[in-house]
Design a protein around this motif. Sequence first.
Motif, short mmCIF file in Angstrom:
data_model
loop_
_atom_site.label_atom_id
_atom_site.label_comp_id
_atom_site.label_asym_id
_atom_site.label_seq_id
_atom_site.Cartn_x
_atom_site.Cartn_y
_atom_site.Cartn_z
N UNK A 77 38.81 -35.16 12.17
CA UNK A 77 39.72 -35.55 13.47
C UNK A 77 41.05 -34.90 13.24
N UNK A 78 41.15 -34.87 11.08
CA UNK A 78 42.71 -34.72 10.75
C UNK A 78 42.96 -32.89 10.24
N UNK A 79 42.13 -32.25 10.24
CA UNK A 79 42.40 -31.15 10.31
C UNK A 79 42.59 -30.39 11.55
N UNK A 80 43.05 -29.13 12.00
CA UNK A 80 43.11 -27.49 12.44
C UNK A 80 41.76 -26.53 12.06
N UNK A 81 40.77 -27.17 12.58
CA UNK A 81 39.70 -25.42 11.65
C UNK A 81 40.04 -24.18 12.65
N UNK A 82 40.09 -22.97 11.82
CA UNK A 82 39.73 -22.16 12.22
C UNK A 82 38.87 -21.35 11.52
N UNK A 83 38.02 -20.33 11.89
CA UNK A 83 37.42 -19.35 11.26
C UNK A 83 37.13 -18.25 12.04
N UNK A 84 35.70 -17.53 12.00
CA UNK A 84 35.49 -15.91 12.74
C UNK A 84 34.26 -15.34 12.53
N UNK A 100 27.15 -15.58 15.79
CA UNK A 100 27.49 -16.16 14.72
C UNK A 100 28.63 -17.65 14.51
N UNK A 101 28.90 -17.51 15.73
CA UNK A 101 29.56 -19.17 15.90
C UNK A 101 28.88 -20.26 15.94
N UNK A 102 27.65 -20.10 16.71
CA UNK A 102 26.32 -21.16 16.30
C UNK A 102 26.20 -21.79 14.53
N UNK A 103 25.70 -19.95 14.07
CA UNK A 103 25.71 -20.98 12.40
C UNK A 103 27.09 -20.95 12.01
N UNK A 104 28.14 -21.30 12.17
CA UNK A 104 29.41 -21.52 12.05
C UNK A 104 29.44 -22.56 12.08
N UNK A 105 28.75 -23.23 13.09
CA UNK A 105 29.04 -24.98 13.82
C UNK A 105 28.13 -25.36 12.99
N UNK A 106 27.85 -24.96 12.20
CA UNK A 106 25.96 -25.22 11.64
C UNK A 106 26.37 -25.57 9.91
N UNK A 111 30.68 -30.21 15.87
CA UNK A 111 31.54 -29.85 17.09
C UNK A 111 32.27 -28.55 17.80
N UNK A 112 32.76 -28.53 17.03
CA UNK A 112 33.88 -27.31 17.89
C UNK A 112 34.28 -26.57 16.47
N UNK A 113 35.10 -26.09 17.37
CA UNK A 113 36.38 -24.88 15.99
C UNK A 113 37.35 -24.67 17.16
N UNK A 114 38.04 -25.30 16.36
CA UNK A 114 39.33 -25.39 17.34
C UNK A 114 40.41 -23.97 17.29
N UNK A 115 39.71 -22.87 16.56
CA UNK A 115 40.88 -21.56 16.69
C UNK A 115 39.51 -20.60 15.89
N UNK A 116 39.27 -19.75 16.84
CA UNK A 116 37.87 -18.54 16.51
C UNK A 116 38.33 -17.65 16.56
N UNK A 117 38.64 -16.66 15.46
CA UNK A 117 39.34 -15.61 15.43
C UNK A 117 38.75 -14.43 15.40
N UNK A 118 38.90 -12.97 15.98
CA UNK A 118 37.25 -11.80 16.38
C UNK A 118 38.06 -11.07 14.70
N UNK A 141 33.96 -20.87 24.94
CA UNK A 141 35.41 -21.71 24.92
C UNK A 141 34.75 -22.61 26.16
N UNK A 142 33.72 -21.57 27.08
CA UNK A 142 33.74 -22.73 28.55
C UNK A 142 32.31 -23.24 28.46
N UNK A 143 32.04 -23.29 27.41
CA UNK A 143 30.78 -24.68 26.81
C UNK A 143 31.51 -25.18 26.03
N UNK A 144 32.80 -25.56 25.55
CA UNK A 144 33.58 -26.67 24.36
C UNK A 144 33.31 -26.14 23.10
N UNK A 145 32.87 -25.22 22.52
CA UNK A 145 32.58 -25.31 21.24
C UNK A 145 34.02 -24.63 20.24
#
Length: 302
Positions: A77-84, A100-106, A111-118, A141-145
């Motif tokens: 909760x202290x981190x703005x997390x960005x991955x790709x 790819x995103x599901x594996x990154x979440x794992x 449960x969520x990524x703040x900024x998902x970049x292509x 995004x609609x799924x809240x991930x």
Amino acid sequence: MTELEYTTFGKTGLKVSKLGLGGAPLAGDFGITDEQEVQRMIHAAIDGGINFIDTAPLYGNGESERRIGQAIVDRRDRVVLATKAARSDMRYDYETTIRSVEMSLHRLQTDWIDILQIHDVESQPYELVVSETIPALEKLRQDGKIRFLGVTTRNLELLRKYMATEMFDSIQFYTRYMLLDHTAKDETIPLAKELNMGVINGSVLGMGILADAPAPFLREDIQADGLARMEQLAFLRKPGPKGLIEPAMRFSLGNPDVHVTLTGVSTLAALQTNMSYCDGNGLASEEVEKVYALFQEQPLFD
């Protein structure tokens, strides 16, 4: 301890530290790293006020994400997390993007990524990204991930094409706003400001050239050009070894339209040094103008 500078990350409204932790060196892509040192460094970064961490599945073949996930599991909760998503050696079709995103979440243990970049969109056909990659991310995004969408590339013309779609909340480029190459300043950064997009600036040390330690994979002609340009920056060099690191960091950190400057380090000592530059003091305006007068519209990297 330096009190870090913060800013608002474009239209996302997120409050971010202007210095962000880059994940590329955390898993050995740029040399051997000690996992325990990396864990201590990530903890020190967060405890010291850095709240923005950027990584990608490509870095260390997922190891960077895994190490970050382990380090932030009790600090999420202290981190703005960005991955790709995804990886440039894959096709960014709908299913691959979702996977790819599901594996990154794992790996990131979240449960969520703040900024998902292509990631590095120049590696994919534009039509594929528009018809499959973006819809996949919108579904996530609609799924809240994921919360916000970003796009990354060093190709500024292509980046502006994606920005013009107004589908993205942030952009990331690298080696395009630094002492040796500031080609992003005339069109790309102003367009991001106009569209109220978050701006992430990577590789402000020019793949190590400005740190007197060029990456071993750099072509000899690029290294030679970089060294020649460094000679013209002698007016900025600080005493002692690696004297252009501080002005290079302050050049980016001092631009109010660059929201996050990434620091790619793998040791606690290097992190603490770079954190000391995020104090709100950029280069003097006359120094910035002198830098801008050099290498005008002359990219260092292809």
